[in-house]
Write an enzyme that holds these catalytic residues in place. Structure first.
Site, short mmCIF file in Angstrom:
data_model
loop_
_atom_site.label_atom_id
_atom_site.label_comp_id
_atom_site.label_asym_id
_atom_site.label_seq_id
_atom_site.Cartn_x
_atom_site.Cartn_y
_atom_site.Cartn_z
N GLU A 46 83.33 33.27 95.51
CA GLU A 46 84.26 33.88 94.60
C GLU A 46 85.45 33.26 94.93
O GLU A 46 86.02 32.88 95.96
CB GLU A 46 84.35 35.33 95.21
N SER A 47 86.33 32.90 93.58
CA SER A 47 87.49 32.19 93.77
C SER A 47 88.56 33.58 93.33
O SER A 47 88.13 34.75 92.98
CB SER A 47 87.55 31.19 92.78
N GLU A 97 83.86 22.89 86.44
CA GLU A 97 83.34 23.80 85.63
C GLU A 97 83.96 23.33 84.37
O GLU A 97 84.72 22.57 84.07
CB GLU A 97 84.11 25.10 86.25
N ARG A 98 83.32 24.15 83.14
CA ARG A 98 83.51 24.06 81.84
C ARG A 98 84.72 24.35 81.64
O ARG A 98 85.75 25.02 82.14
CB ARG A 98 82.72 25.21 81.05
N TYR A 131 88.07 25.84 79.86
CA TYR A 131 88.16 26.83 78.65
C TYR A 131 89.38 26.83 77.92
O TYR A 131 89.84 27.68 77.21
CB TYR A 131 88.15 28.06 79.39
N ARG A 148 81.99 30.43 75.52
CA ARG A 148 81.45 30.22 77.04
C ARG A 148 80.27 29.65 77.36
O ARG A 148 79.81 28.96 78.21
CB ARG A 148 81.53 31.66 77.87
N ARG A 149 79.21 29.82 76.47
CA ARG A 149 77.88 29.39 76.43
C ARG A 149 77.24 28.38 75.53
O ARG A 149 76.41 28.03 75.75
CB ARG A 149 76.97 30.63 76.61
N ARG A 200 76.67 27.36 93.54
CA ARG A 200 77.93 27.53 92.75
C ARG A 200 79.01 28.18 93.81
O ARG A 200 78.51 28.57 94.81
CB ARG A 200 77.51 28.85 92.00
N HIS A 201 79.96 27.74 93.53
CA HIS A 201 81.07 27.82 94.39
C HIS A 201 81.27 29.34 94.83
O HIS A 201 80.84 30.23 93.82
CB HIS A 201 82.51 27.38 94.02
#
Length: 122
Positions: A11-12, A88-89, A91, A115-116, A8-9
């Site tokens: 921290e953004s 990413e999903r 939102y 979210r899930r 996973r990337h």
């Protein structure tokens, strides 16, 4: 035997601010860059791991993470495939909203379903 490493990337800026990003293209923080480097070092230590290609989304935070991790792992020579299908999903209306605020407004259960879940859309 084939091996797959999922990363996973780091921290953004949106992660640090605790807001939903989804498809918003936000950069990594310095912490995210350090996380990507550390992940690459761990990949380098994997026994019998020699990938043939790197796959990433088209979002800059994922691309930068892939590049940093590849450098740390010694995989800069690998071809990189970028596709929106790994984004990413999305939102929707939650993008840019603080995650804690969204739970207060809509309730924890509803936010968790958005979210899930696979069917609910914010």
């Amino acid at each position: 035997m084939a091996k797959l490493a999922l990363l996973r990337h780091g921290e953004s800026q949106a992660n640090a601010a605790n807001v939903y990003t989804g498809w918003n293209d936000v950069p990594l923080t310095d912490k995210g860059r350090r996380q990507a480097w550390a992940a690459g070092e761990k990949l380098r230590q994997l026994a019998d791991f020699s990938p043939e290609r790197i796959h990433t989304s088209v979002l800059s935070r994922a691309i930068e993470t892939a590049n940093i991790a590849a450098e740390a792992a010694g995989f800069l020579y690998l071809p990189i495939t970028k596709t929106w299908r790994l984004n990413e999903r999305h939102y929707g209306a939650l993008r840019g909203l603080d995650k804690d605020v969204s739970r207060k407004i809509f309730g924890k259960e509803q936010v968790l379903e958005w979210r899930r879940g696979f069917d609910a859309v914010p």
